[in-house]
Design a protein around this motif. Sequence first.
Motif: not given
Length: 254
Positions: A151-161, A184-191
Amino acid sequence: MEKAKTKKNRGELAIGAVCVVLGILLAVQLRSVKVNSAADAAGAGRLETLQNLYNDEVDKSEKLQAQLDQTEAELQTYRDAAASGSSQSEALKAELSKLQMEAGLVDVEGPGVMVSLRDSTVANITGEEADYIIHDNDLLSVVNELRDAGAEAISLNGERLLATSEIRCAGSVVIVNGRRYTAPFVFNAVGDPTTLYNALTMRGGVVDVLGQWKIEVKVTASEKLLVPKYSGVIEFRYAAPATAGNAGTEEGVG
């Protein structure tokens, strides 16, 4: 004469009884006043303490916002200089954009996966409620699996990690980048969507493990996801670029 004396004694007894009752009432009243005064003083002291803590947090927030504004102004200066049009400036502009993405200072988008986690809703059969809710180590397991899968970029509930981001439990909430969140917790991961999806859903993987506790985990592949930029302030108090003469040297403490 005897009757008059009896009446006098009764009067004195009545007056004495009234005095005793008044004394008791006065004592109770004085004690009540002291207790209320102590409670009022304690309440005032607590209020003052909370007000001071609030003022300190406001001051910290204002200082961090000022640092963020200054950093963004400096970045804009570099952008303006890089946009002058020369080939060297174009190279600097491209390098700046790359570094900003790597540092998490700009919004990025691309293909990847969305991962949502919800606490279990099944009946508690172990007697330990903590077994059925999401903890910080569960979220860290997801992050580690995503990073390991590229994963090249990850966010958790809108927070960039970022490398400096914390994910830790604080009572019934999870703190991410200094902010409090609940399920709930939501991750967005680009890859690569396929690689990320397979890494999470493989047998014995994080989704499989959490599923044993009936924690709901949903992984969805997507062709376009947004990972927002880091909204805090990156500050290094102790780390500094190593000079050529000091590179590789070590000094003990104490």
